[in-house]
Design an enzyme around this catalytic site. Structure first.
Site, PDB file in Angstrom:
ATOM      1  N   ALA A  34       0.795  -1.229   0.000  1.00  0.00           N
ATOM      2  CA  ALA A  34       0.000   0.000   0.000  1.00  0.00           C
ATOM      3  C   ALA A  34       0.828   1.280   0.000  1.00  0.00           C
ATOM      4  CB  ALA A  34      -0.943  -0.004   1.210  1.00  0.00           C
ATOM      5  N   ALA A  35       2.112   1.176   0.318  1.00  0.00           N
ATOM      6  CA  ALA A  35       2.920   2.401   0.359  1.00  0.00           C
ATOM      7  C   ALA A  35       3.701   2.619  -0.934  1.00  0.00           C
ATOM      8  CB  ALA A  35       3.882   2.353   1.554  1.00  0.00           C
ATOM      9  N   GLY A  36       3.491   1.754  -1.898  1.00  0.00           N
ATOM     10  CA  GLY A  36       4.248   1.857  -3.145  1.00  0.00           C
ATOM     11  C   GLY A  36       3.613   2.797  -4.148  1.00  0.00           C
ATOM     12  N   ILE A  38       1.930   2.259  -6.880  1.00  0.00           N
ATOM     13  CA  ILE A  38       0.525   1.981  -7.207  1.00  0.00           C
ATOM     14  C   ILE A  38      -0.292   2.033  -5.920  1.00  0.00           C
ATOM     15  CG2 ILE A  38      -1.103   0.284  -8.159  1.00  0.00           C
ATOM     16  CD1 ILE A  38       1.346  -0.991  -9.616  1.00  0.00           C
ATOM     17  N   ARG A 106       9.391  -1.691 -13.044  1.00  0.00           N
ATOM     18  CA  ARG A 106      10.561  -1.774 -13.925  1.00  0.00           C
ATOM     19  C   ARG A 106      11.158  -0.401 -14.217  1.00  0.00           C
ATOM     20  NH1 ARG A 106       8.534  -2.668 -19.894  1.00  0.00           N
ATOM     21  NH2 ARG A 106       6.364  -2.000 -19.663  1.00  0.00           N
ATOM     22  N   ASN A 144       3.902  -7.321 -11.302  1.00  0.00           N
ATOM     23  CA  ASN A 144       4.458  -7.870 -12.547  1.00  0.00           C
ATOM     24  C   ASN A 144       5.608  -8.826 -12.274  1.00  0.00           C
ATOM     25  OD1 ASN A 144       3.081  -6.949 -14.866  1.00  0.00           O
ATOM     26  ND2 ASN A 144       3.752  -4.845 -14.411  1.00  0.00           N
ATOM     27  N   ARG A 178      -6.126   1.696 -21.434  1.00  0.00           N
ATOM     28  CA  ARG A 178      -5.322   2.342 -22.486  1.00  0.00           C
ATOM     29  C   ARG A 178      -5.969   2.118 -23.852  1.00  0.00           C
ATOM     30  NH1 ARG A 178      -0.058  -0.009 -19.874  1.00  0.00           N
ATOM     31  NH2 ARG A 178       0.613   1.780 -18.633  1.00  0.00           N
ATOM     32  N   HIS A 202      -0.368  -9.880 -20.046  1.00  0.00           N
ATOM     33  CA  HIS A 202      -0.078  -8.502 -19.648  1.00  0.00           C
ATOM     34  C   HIS A 202       1.390  -8.141 -19.882  1.00  0.00           C
ATOM     35  CE1 HIS A 202      -0.925  -4.729 -17.721  1.00  0.00           C
ATOM     36  NE2 HIS A 202       0.125  -4.885 -16.936  1.00  0.00           N
TER      37      HIS A 202
HETATM   38  C1  LMR Z   1       1.859  -1.031 -16.996  1.00  0.00           C
HETATM   39  O1  LMR Z   1       1.345  -1.616 -17.945  1.00  0.00           O
HETATM   40  O2  LMR Z   1       2.006   0.194 -16.935  1.00  0.00           O
HETATM   41  C2  LMR Z   1       2.318  -1.846 -15.823  1.00  0.00           C
HETATM   42  O3  LMR Z   1       2.206  -3.198 -16.117  1.00  0.00           O
HETATM   43  C3  LMR Z   1       3.677  -1.482 -15.381  1.00  0.00           C
HETATM   44  C4  LMR Z   1       4.746  -1.684 -16.432  1.00  0.00           C
HETATM   45  O4  LMR Z   1       5.883  -1.991 -16.046  1.00  0.00           O
HETATM   46  O5  LMR Z   1       4.503  -1.525 -17.620  1.00  0.00           O
END
Ligand code: LMR
Length: 352
Positions: A34-36, A38, A106, A144, A178, A202
């Site tokens: 929760a502190a990250g 996201i 990442r 991820n 998106r 994903h």
């Molecule tokens: C995203 O799609 O933004 C996330 O999965 C984070 C990432 O590293 O792309």
């Protein structure tokens, strides 16, 4: 409440006995991580969700500060803080929904799979807590590489004898968000009225937008199809790279951007959109349908993202892919090849 005492110690505040019990009827939700980047905006948005009565914020660092901050919002959910692995089980007891954005994000030049070595172990530990404390909770996994962490979670749950594939969902909502946005831009539509099914997984080519099934029906030129498919598949990378460019700018912006660059607002927005759908399903709302990466028989792979209907016990129905055009059939083969490897990598991590 030991968590309150922790905050009391650090801020010097005296606890007064509060008469108001607080907390509207609703669901109990835990955010692990929760502190990250996201977790923080996710915590704020879940605190605003009227379906949430109790919100547990767990992290290995900084969760008291985040909890103190979020707890000042005058919405119904009662917020509690949990800090460090020794409080993981307390954070999870009695939860209806557990959302996991924990782990490292990442950096430029990395793929999501490059995060495997760190995030796999984190997800394993958190899922072991779930098996002990809330084996019937719905789990929304965001960490991820989702294509591997969902199989990891499934193996942890299987090992403990608590696996219910209907309750484990990899969150791929961000690519749908998106896709809706980018298609709306190209077609001059309102994004709120656009629905793009995004299937597969994903990461990179495993993200397969089905542009032939967009609602409202749209027809795209080959150039538009290429542009949209590539932009949707690379949206995450686009954000990582642009934030990195901002970091290199000088002056005061340098410090601010360096701090801000790990905050993932749309990922939190997408996670809340998805969590809200899960909670509406739990409440018994009809026709709650979203895309998610789940255990599936839609293809020969054991996991695949496609449209699912959410209900009182998690996934009620997984929908087939529907008719694909030639472009999508080619994309599907590429997606399955990479996905198979990522799934196997996750399974082997637990089975080895
Ligand atoms: C995203 O799609 O933004 C996330 O999965 C984070 C990432 O590293 O792309």
């Amino acid at each position: 409440n030991p968590n309150y005492l922790k905050m009391e110690g650090s801020s010097g505040l005296q606890q007064v006995s509060c008469r108001a019990k607080g907390g509207a009827p609703g669901f109990k939700v835990a955010i692990l991580g929760a502190a990250g980047g996201i977790g923080q905006p996710l915590a704020m948005l879940m605190k605003m969700n009227p379906l949430v009565s109790v919100l547990h914020l767990y992290d290995v660092v900084n969760s008291p500060g985040v909890t103190a901050d979020i707890s000042h919002m005058d919405t119904g959910a009662v917020v509690r803080c949990f800090l460090g692995q020794s409080q993981l089980e307390d954070a999870l007891i009695g939860m209806d929904l557990v959302i996991i954005p924990a782990g490292v994000p990442r950096k430029p030049g990395m793929t999501r799979d490059d995060l495997f070595n760190i995030n796999a172990g984190i997800v394993k530990t958190l899922c072991e807590g779930i098996t002990k404390c809330c084996p019937n909770a719905i789990v929304n996994l965001i960490s991820n590489p989702v294509n591997s962490t969902v199989p990891i979670a499934a193996e942890v749950f299987k090992k403990a004898g608590t696996y219910d594939p209907k309750r484990l969902l990899g969150v791929t909502m961000l690519v749908v968000v998106r896709a809706n946005t980018f298609v709306a831009e190209v077609m001059g539509l309102d994004p709120r009225e656009v629905e793009v099914p995004v299937v597969g997984g994903h990461a990179g080519v495993t993200i397969l937008p089905l542009l032939s099934q967009v609602k409202p029906p749209c027809s795209f030129t080959p150039e538009e199809t290429d542009y949209l498919t590539s932009r949707i598949q690379n949206g995450g990378t686009e954000v990582v790279e642009v934030k990195d460019i901002c970091k290199s700018w000088g002056g005061i912006g340098n410090t601010i951007n360096a701090l801000d660059s790990h905050i993932k607002i749309p990922q939190a927005y997408a996670a809340v959109k998805f969590a809200d759908a899960c909670l509406r399903g739990l409440r018994g709302d009809a026709s709650v349908i979203q895309c998610a990466f789940v255990a599936s028989q839609v293809t020969e792979l054991p996991f695949f993202a496609s449209k699912v209907r959410l209900g009182r016990t998690g996934i009620d129905e997984i929908y087939p892919l529907g008719p694909l055009n030639e472009y999508e059939r080619v994309g599907l083969e590429k997606a399955k090849k990479e996905l198979a490897e990522s799934i196997q990598k996750g399974v082997s991590f637990i089975k080895k």
